[in-house]
Design a protein around this motif. Structure first.
Motif, PDB file in Angstrom:
ATOM      1  N   THR A 112      32.591  41.784  36.237  1.00 24.08           N
ATOM      2  CA  THR A 112      33.421  42.229  37.484  1.00 24.08           C
ATOM      3  C   THR A 112      32.686  40.934  38.211  1.00 24.08           C
ATOM      4  OG1 THR A 112      33.894  43.853  39.045  1.00 24.08           O
ATOM      5  CG2 THR A 112      31.775  44.048  38.164  1.00 24.08           C
ATOM      6  N   LYS A 113      32.044  40.390  37.950  1.00 22.42           N
ATOM      7  CA  LYS A 113      31.993  39.224  39.427  1.00 22.42           C
ATOM      8  C   LYS A 113      31.422  38.005  39.241  1.00 22.42           C
ATOM      9  CE  LYS A 113      28.394  42.330  41.812  1.00 22.42           C
ATOM     10  NZ  LYS A 113      26.897  42.941  41.490  1.00 22.42           N
ATOM     11  N   GLU A 114      32.631  37.605  37.787  1.00 24.51           N
ATOM     12  CA  GLU A 114      32.658  36.646  36.957  1.00 24.51           C
ATOM     13  C   GLU A 114      33.947  35.418  37.950  1.00 24.51           C
ATOM     14  OE1 GLU A 114      32.813  32.478  36.506  1.00 24.51           O
ATOM     15  OE2 GLU A 114      31.528  33.525  35.307  1.00 24.51           O
ATOM     16  N   PRO A 115      33.162  34.653  39.202  1.00 25.18           N
ATOM     17  CA  PRO A 115      33.890  33.679  40.148  1.00 25.18           C
ATOM     18  C   PRO A 115      35.486  32.897  39.454  1.00 25.18           C
ATOM     19  CG  PRO A 115      32.106  32.568  39.774  1.00 25.18           C
ATOM     20  CD  PRO A 115      31.601  34.190  39.393  1.00 25.18           C
ATOM     21  N   LYS A 162      43.313  46.641  33.996  1.00 22.04           N
ATOM     22  CA  LYS A 162      43.021  46.716  34.909  1.00 22.04           C
ATOM     23  C   LYS A 162      42.401  45.850  36.404  1.00 22.04           C
ATOM     24  CE  LYS A 162      40.071  50.529  32.464  1.00 22.04           C
ATOM     25  NZ  LYS A 162      39.110  51.498  32.053  1.00 22.04           N
ATOM     26  N   GLY A 163      42.681  44.956  35.946  1.00 16.74           N
ATOM     27  CA  GLY A 163      42.741  43.534  36.512  1.00 16.74           C
ATOM     28  C   GLY A 163      43.979  42.730  37.271  1.00 16.74           C
ATOM     29  N   SER A 164      44.602  44.176  37.502  1.00 15.09           N
ATOM     30  CA  SER A 164      45.907  43.192  37.840  1.00 15.09           C
ATOM     31  C   SER A 164      45.801  43.112  38.887  1.00 15.09           C
ATOM     32  CB  SER A 164      46.921  44.480  37.286  1.00 15.09           C
ATOM     33  OG  SER A 164      48.257  43.900  38.475  1.00 15.09           O
ATOM     34  N   GLY A 165      46.675  42.000  40.069  1.00 20.89           N
ATOM     35  CA  GLY A 165      46.064  41.623  41.442  1.00 20.89           C
ATOM     36  C   GLY A 165      44.704  41.759  41.863  1.00 20.89           C
ATOM     37  N   GLY A 166      43.341  41.782  40.923  1.00 20.85           N
ATOM     38  CA  GLY A 166      42.505  41.387  41.416  1.00 20.85           C
ATOM     39  C   GLY A 166      41.739  42.846  41.740  1.00 20.85           C
ATOM     40  N   SER A 167      42.024  44.126  41.605  1.00 26.94           N
ATOM     41  CA  SER A 167      41.992  45.269  41.244  1.00 26.94           C
ATOM     42  C   SER A 167      39.975  45.660  40.745  1.00 26.94           C
ATOM     43  CB  SER A 167      42.414  46.227  41.359  1.00 26.94           C
ATOM     44  OG  SER A 167      43.179  46.093  39.662  1.00 26.94           O
ATOM     45  N   TYR A 168      40.030  44.096  39.886  1.00 25.05           N
ATOM     46  CA  TYR A 168      38.742  44.999  39.051  1.00 25.05           C
ATOM     47  C   TYR A 168      37.422  43.567  39.348  1.00 25.05           C
ATOM     48  CZ  TYR A 168      35.140  44.413  34.429  1.00 25.05           C
ATOM     49  OH  TYR A 168      34.398  44.474  33.902  1.00 25.05           O
ATOM     50  N   ASN A 169      38.408  42.782  39.485  1.00 21.02           N
ATOM     51  CA  ASN A 169      37.294  41.679  39.709  1.00 21.02           C
ATOM     52  C   ASN A 169      38.072  40.547  40.825  1.00 21.02           C
ATOM     53  OD1 ASN A 169      36.169  38.320  40.268  1.00 21.02           O
ATOM     54  ND2 ASN A 169      35.950  38.788  37.635  1.00 21.02           N
ATOM     55  N   LYS A 170      37.441  40.362  41.796  1.00 21.01           N
ATOM     56  CA  LYS A 170      38.067  40.528  42.975  1.00 21.01           C
ATOM     57  C   LYS A 170      38.802  39.298  43.476  1.00 21.01           C
ATOM     58  CE  LYS A 170      34.593  39.317  45.987  1.00 21.01           C
ATOM     59  NZ  LYS A 170      33.889  37.739  45.846  1.00 21.01           N
TER      60      LYS A 170
END
Length: 381
Positions: free
Chosen positions: A98-101, A149-157
């Motif tokens: 969740t924090k991988e840039p 869950k990651g759609s639109g940055g909802s899991y990882n900003k």
């Protein structure tokens, strides 16, 4: 004597961080202009790059860019990367973090690697469970959860994970991949994987929509699964022998529809989701995505019962309006092919005609029913 560029490649495994950083920054453009420089000494530079995705963030970003560029066109490089289970685990660990840039670059690399014939190994690969993202030990389930869950940055900003849809599309080219997308997962409370991604056919990201559309099309090559795709668990008309229905039709018809109104005759029997659309409803703005949905519908006409279902839900009026409103030749050709199947009577076939102005109406001829069934097997590439 080694050239300056060859010397630069040698610095990829230098012990000094600043030297490595300078090397990868300067090598990025050569990954497209002179990719052969990375294949020296039996792809030794690729080994260095595989290790450097774990390096400091800026170094890792440039390394990932190089690997994305190289793996996009070179099957030898793809094979080198896919065959390395430790490298794959390193990629998967970062994609699901969740924090991988640089997760989106990781997803792009996975999408390129999906062109390898060895990529179905992901379907059975197990790894540590990345809680709370997923409850499954299977890598493919984790990637699917990451995509949803990651759609639109909802899991990882810092990521949207859209490029995973291209990975899914390539996996669905394989029989094992189609089986995965159509089989309820006990690791996921019996949910059918395909049902988790079809909801994105009207998503804001064209990348996500395109990958999902192609995944659907490739799954549609599984003819025995067509009844499950054509019905939902809320349809009163669902045959008793159809188990685990998926209800695909609204998700591939709605992207073809605008805000136009239909006559009462046209709407009678139309799916509820396709009726009374808002005045601002728009078709997909990418012609290639619309064409892909039309190919999926054409594949779904393979069996007589499937054709009857498509006619019953008034697919023809929807396709007719799409043909009228969209000027793209690829979309219009897809509409023509589908209409020729839907509007003929069973036991009849449509031959290519030379209608005035190239209208493609053709001629109707009588044929044997068995021949008619064979005509329905459509090979879409």
């Amino acid at each position: 004597m080694p050239s300056e560029l060859e010397d630069l490649v040698e610095f990829l495994h230098h012990g000094n961080t600043q030297v490595r950083q300078i090397a990868v920054e300067n090598l990025v453009p050569y990954s497209t202009s002179q990719p052969s420089i990375f294949k020296r000494h039996q792809l030794l530079p690729i080994n260095d790059l595989k290790l450097l995705i774990r390096d400091y963030p800026q170094i890792a970003k440039n390394v990932l860019t190089i690997l994305v560029n190289l793996s996009g066109e070179d099957g030898e490089v793809r094979a080198k990367l896919v065959s390395d289970d430790e490298f794959l685990e390193s990629l998967l660990k970062r994609v699901t973090d969740t924090k991988e840039p640089h997760a989106d670059l990781q997803c792009m690399l996975l999408a390129n690697l999906s062109k390898s014939p060895s990529i179905p190994k992901l379907l059975s690969l197990q790894r540590p469970v990345p809680t709370p993202l997923s409850t499954s030990p299977f890598a493919i389930d984790q990637l699917l959860d990451c995509f949803v869950k990651g759609s639109g940055g909802s899991y990882n900003k810092d990521a949207n994970h859209d490029y995973l849809s291209y990975l899914f599309a390539d996996l669905a080219k394989h029989a094992a991949g189609r089986e995965y997308f159509l089989t309820p997962r006990k690791e996921d409370e019996g949910i059918v994987p395909l049902s988790k991604i079809i909801v994105f056919t009207e998503h804001g990201s064209a990348i996500r929509r395109r990958g999902v559309a192609n995944t659907i099309k490739n799954v549609c090559f599984d003819v025995p699964a067509h009844p499950r795709l054509l019905y939902s668990d809320t349809d009163l008309e669902t045959p008793d022998d159809v188990t685990n229905p998926i209800g695909l039709l609204p998700y591939i018809l709605l992207p073809l529809m605008g805000s136009e109104s239909f006559s009462d005759e046209d709407t009678e029997g139309m799916l509820d989701e396709c009726q009374l659309l808002p005045p601002d409803k728009e078709r997909d703005n990418q012609p290639d995505i619309m064409a892909t949905h039309l190919e999926s519908l054409l594949l779904l006409t393979t069996e007589k019962e499937s054709r009857a279902r498509l006619r019953a839900v008034k697919t023809y009026p929807i396709v007719r309006e799409c043909h009228l409103q969209v000027e793209d030749e690829g979309v219009r050709e897809g509409c023509d092919r589908l209409v020729q199947v839907l509007m003929r009577e069973e036991g009849m076939k449509v031959s290519e005609g030379e209608g005035e102005g190239g209208d493609g109406e053709g001629r109707v001829e009588e044929v044997d029913e068995d021949e008619d069934e064979d005509e329905q097997i459509v090979d879409v590439v």
